[in-house]
Each structure stands twice: as C-alpha cells, then as structure tokens.
Design a protein around this motif. Structure first.
Motif, PDB file in Angstrom:
ATOM      1  N   VAL A 179       0.776  -1.196   0.080  1.00  0.00           N
ATOM      2  CA  VAL A 179      -0.065   0.076  -0.015  1.00  0.00           C
ATOM      3  C   VAL A 179       0.903   1.153   0.143  1.00  0.00           C
ATOM      4  O   VAL A 179       0.416   2.127  -0.743  1.00  0.00           O
ATOM      5  CB  VAL A 179      -0.935   0.016   1.310  1.00  0.00           C
ATOM      6  N   VAL A 180       1.682   1.393   0.882  1.00  0.00           N
ATOM      7  CA  VAL A 180       2.646   2.686   1.147  1.00  0.00           C
ATOM      8  C   VAL A 180       3.947   2.544   0.066  1.00  0.00           C
ATOM      9  O   VAL A 180       4.570   1.875  -0.218  1.00  0.00           O
ATOM     10  CB  VAL A 180       3.038   2.607   2.657  1.00  0.00           C
ATOM     11  N   ASP A 181       3.685   3.831  -0.529  1.00  0.00           N
ATOM     12  CA  ASP A 181       4.833   4.286  -1.479  1.00  0.00           C
ATOM     13  C   ASP A 181       5.895   5.229  -0.766  1.00  0.00           C
ATOM     14  O   ASP A 181       6.999   5.539  -1.460  1.00  0.00           O
ATOM     15  CB  ASP A 181       4.251   5.109  -2.809  1.00  0.00           C
ATOM     16  N   ALA A 182       5.638   5.998   0.168  1.00  0.00           N
ATOM     17  CA  ALA A 182       6.445   6.555   0.962  1.00  0.00           C
ATOM     18  C   ALA A 182       6.111   7.154   2.307  1.00  0.00           C
ATOM     19  O   ALA A 182       5.074   6.677   2.595  1.00  0.00           O
ATOM     20  CB  ALA A 182       6.641   8.226   0.062  1.00  0.00           C
ATOM     21  N   LEU A 183       7.022   7.705   2.946  1.00  0.00           N
ATOM     22  CA  LEU A 183       6.753   7.826   4.428  1.00  0.00           C
ATOM     23  C   LEU A 183       7.312   9.087   5.188  1.00  0.00           C
ATOM     24  O   LEU A 183       8.720   9.502   4.993  1.00  0.00           O
ATOM     25  CB  LEU A 183       7.479   6.702   5.150  1.00  0.00           C
ATOM     26  N   VAL A 184       6.563   9.730   6.023  1.00  0.00           N
ATOM     27  CA  VAL A 184       7.016  10.713   6.861  1.00  0.00           C
ATOM     28  C   VAL A 184       7.419  10.198   8.026  1.00  0.00           C
ATOM     29  O   VAL A 184       6.443   9.562   8.680  1.00  0.00           O
ATOM     30  CB  VAL A 184       6.163  12.086   6.718  1.00  0.00           C
ATOM     31  N   THR A 185       8.525  10.352   8.842  1.00  0.00           N
ATOM     32  CA  THR A 185       8.717   9.647  10.050  1.00  0.00           C
ATOM     33  C   THR A 185       9.619  10.362  10.984  1.00  0.00           C
ATOM     34  O   THR A 185      10.277  11.240  10.383  1.00  0.00           O
ATOM     35  CB  THR A 185       9.199   8.057   9.701  1.00  0.00           C
ATOM     36  N   ASN A 186       9.789  10.086  12.099  1.00  0.00           N
ATOM     37  CA  ASN A 186      11.014  10.404  12.926  1.00  0.00           C
ATOM     38  C   ASN A 186      12.154   9.563  13.006  1.00  0.00           C
ATOM     39  O   ASN A 186      12.144   8.467  12.153  1.00  0.00           O
ATOM     40  CB  ASN A 186      10.434  10.718  14.422  1.00  0.00           C
ATOM     41  N   PHE A 187      13.284   9.774  13.647  1.00  0.00           N
ATOM     42  CA  PHE A 187      14.249   8.914  13.868  1.00  0.00           C
ATOM     43  C   PHE A 187      14.094   7.830  14.852  1.00  0.00           C
ATOM     44  O   PHE A 187      13.322   8.483  15.987  1.00  0.00           O
ATOM     45  CB  PHE A 187      15.410   9.599  14.038  1.00  0.00           C
ATOM     46  N   HIS A 188      14.392   6.747  14.456  1.00  0.00           N
ATOM     47  CA  HIS A 188      13.978   5.704  15.559  1.00  0.00           C
ATOM     48  C   HIS A 188      15.253   5.141  16.333  1.00  0.00           C
ATOM     49  O   HIS A 188      16.332   5.136  15.929  1.00  0.00           O
ATOM     50  CB  HIS A 188      13.478   4.353  14.741  1.00  0.00           C
ATOM     51  N   LEU A 189      14.861   3.953  17.427  1.00  0.00           N
ATOM     52  CA  LEU A 189      15.994   3.976  18.275  1.00  0.00           C
ATOM     53  C   LEU A 189      16.611   2.572  17.539  1.00  0.00           C
ATOM     54  O   LEU A 189      16.161   1.979  16.775  1.00  0.00           O
ATOM     55  CB  LEU A 189      15.241   3.105  19.588  1.00  0.00           C
TER      56      LEU A 189
END
Length: 353
Positions: free
Chosen positions: A295-305
């Motif tokens: 489903v997903v083509d791109a992502l807005v996200t924070n930095f992860h552990l």
C-alpha cells in the motif's frame, strides 16, 4: 515476514545521548527534515519544505489516535508503591495495564490510585494486569492520570507535553504513545497541503508501550511482535483508490499508519492481493527488509531507536544501506532524534520517478 539472515546487530548505530530530543521544537513545523530520495541520497531541509516534495494527487494517511493520560501512581493496601500504565481499555470500566510494584499484585488486590479511587486486580493477561476501575477508565485517567512520555525523556510530563505530545488532528482516544511523525503538522501546514492538491485520510492505530520495547532476540525470526489495535475504514480505502487512479502516491505519516495500512492488506479476508476492504483488529505485523509493501509508497517519520522494530520497518522501505547512510548523516549533522526530534521523508526506490 522476518528473515533468519538478519540479526539485531544489522540494525544498530551509535547515537550520542545529547542528540535525544528532550523537548519539542518551539513551534510545530519548526524541525529539520532529512529527505531520503528514491535513489537513496540524503538532503538536508526544513519541515515546511515537505510541501515542495509532495505532488498534487498524492495522498497523506495520518493516524488519528489520541494519547490518553495513561500513567497513574498509587499504593497497595500494604502500603507498597505501585505505578500503573494503562495499555488498553477493554471495557468502559476495565483495562489491561503494566503494573510496577516491589511484589506483583495478585487477583483481588486493591490498588489505591492517585489518592482518589480504588482499582481491583482481576488477573493477568501475559505481562499485563487486568484491572477493574470504579468508573469509566477514560474519565478517571482524564481527571487523575499523567501523559505517558517515552522512557528516554527524562522530565515529568507538564502542561507543554500535554499539548505537544498530541497531534492537532487526534480524535480517537486509546494510545499510550503519540504517533510522533504527526506532531510536526500544524493546521496551517495541513491547509497549505490541501491547497496544493494533496489529499488526506485517516486510519486509527492505538500505539502501545511495546513500541519502545527493545528486541530481545538476536535472530529476528524469533521475535514476537507486540499487538496493537487498528482500524482501516472505507473512507481511507476510497481515498487510496482515488490516488491510484490519478497516479498519486500513498504517503504514510508515521510508522503506525504504515502498520495499519499494511496490516489491512496482509489480513485481508479476500487474500493479500485483493483490493483493500475495511478491517479492524489486532496486528502483530513485523516488517523487516525483504517485506514487499502493498500500500505505502513513501513515509514521513521521525528517527528511531537503535535495534528497534521501527528501524527495521524503514529499512524495508528504503533499503538497509540507504538507511544506514542516512542515519550516519543525521548523527554527523546533529539532527535531533526520537519522539520530540526531527523528521525524515523517505521515498521508496519503487516510487522513484
């Protein structure tokens, strides 16, 4: 979808502790944005620049869960201190919770919470305790609970956190952690994107405390993913269909939106390749490199552990090496990390055009 060829050390990186953001940016939208393009190249930007990276016809999918004041302190009848973190409300007056105490409270134990009311331990459900409250759980939490900040944030929640550890579009109460990519969006940004022809839609995934728990096995094939409740309704399915028809991309805002959308595809009763259907329930979807996004083509996200399931999820979207390089770049450029930190916009190689 895990592969035995991956081990925990594949998803480790060195993070100077001072880069862990303890407070949010002065304004929503005031953070930096690391843009990882479809070719795997990083670009240093500001969060408002996201508008120029989106295209008319794209669809942003947000998670509209609302963080509840899930943390309570109190004591047992014996006087021993307890700390309760409500994980999931199961009935209006009943919830599953993490309970920290010097001695684990057994069934029938009364917990005096916030010096205001008594909750009764009914039993256990795995690591969680089944508690009955004397009134609706949400009402009691609103009146007496505290916002449950992540374990790496060192101050106690205050009025600023109550406002800023919540998205501006939060609607459905039930999360014990914020869908933090959404914290960067303010009303002005949402209006600007709408004016550019970027559509938006919503899923709900109630983020659990398990999102912060480290993976404790070296072989990822042995990891048991925590369960989270999600809802993917007909409106977002219709919005995805419209985006596909007009050639737009489906862009998830946050890994929780990814988990909801990809779970709806994976758990589709008509088969994983069938058109999306409305769905709600628990998901334990564990996305690691090799997973094929449906489903997903791109992502807005924070930095992860480091060593987290969320770092594995973004590595599955962009590729392990591009994510490794991007995180090394972010550390070198002194980006701010984790829930109150800066953002990334990740375009998957498949969506690069």
């Amino acid at each position: 979808m895990s592969s035995p060829s991956f081990t925990l050390s594949d998803f480790d990186y060195a993070l100077p502790p001072e880069l862990i953001a303890q407070t949010p940016a002065a304004q929503r939208g005031g953070s930096r944005l690391l843009h990882l393009d479809g070719a795997g190249a990083p670009h240093d930007r500001r969060f408002p620049d996201l508008a120029g990276l989106l295209r008319a016809g794209d669809l942003l999918v947000f998670n509209d869960t609302r963080v509840i004041k899930a943390r309570l302190t109190g004591h047992k009848a014996s006087g021993g201190k307890v700390e309760v973190l409500v994980e999931r409300i199961t009935e209006p007056d009943r919830a599953l919770a993490h309970v920290r105490a010097s001695k684990s409270p057994g069934p029938g134990t009364t917990l005096r919470l916030a010096d205001a009311f008594d909750a009764t331990v009914l039993g256990r459900a795995g690591e969680l305790f089944d508690l009955r409250f004397p009134a609706p759980v949400l009402d009691l939490l609103d009146a007496h609970g505290a916002t449950p900040l992540p374990p790496y944030i060192t101050h106690a929640a205050d009025a600023t956190d109550e406002a800023r550890y919540q998205t501006v579009y939060a609607r459905e109460p039930g999360a014990v952690a914020a869908p933090t990519a959404g914290l960067h969006f303010d009303e002005a940004m949402l209006e600007r994107l709408a004016a550019l022809g970027v559509e938006r839609a919503f899923v709900t995934l109630h983020v659990g405390a398990g999102t912060f728990q480290p993976v404790r096995v070296d072989n990822l094939a042995d990891h048991v993913m925590h369960a989270e409740w999600y809802t993917v309704g007909q409106p977002v399915i219709d919005a995805i269909a419209r985006a596909r028809t007009r050639g737009g991309r489906v862009i998830a805002v946050g890994t929780t939106s990814v988990r909801a959308l990809e779970s709806a595809a994976a758990q589709n009763p008509h088969g994983p390749q069938a058109p999306l259907a409305p769905l709600q329930g628990d998901t334990r979807l564990f996305i690691t490199p090799g997973y094929r996004y449906r489903v997903v083509d791109a992502l807005v996200t924070n930095f992860h552990l480091p060593q987290s399931t969320l770092l594995m999820l973004v590595s599955a979207l962009a590729g392990m090496e591009p994510i490794r390089r991007a995180y090394a770049h972010a550390v070198a450029q002194r980006y701010r990390f984790f829930s109150y930190g800066d953002a990334m916009f990740i375009e998957s190689p498949a969506s690069h055009s």
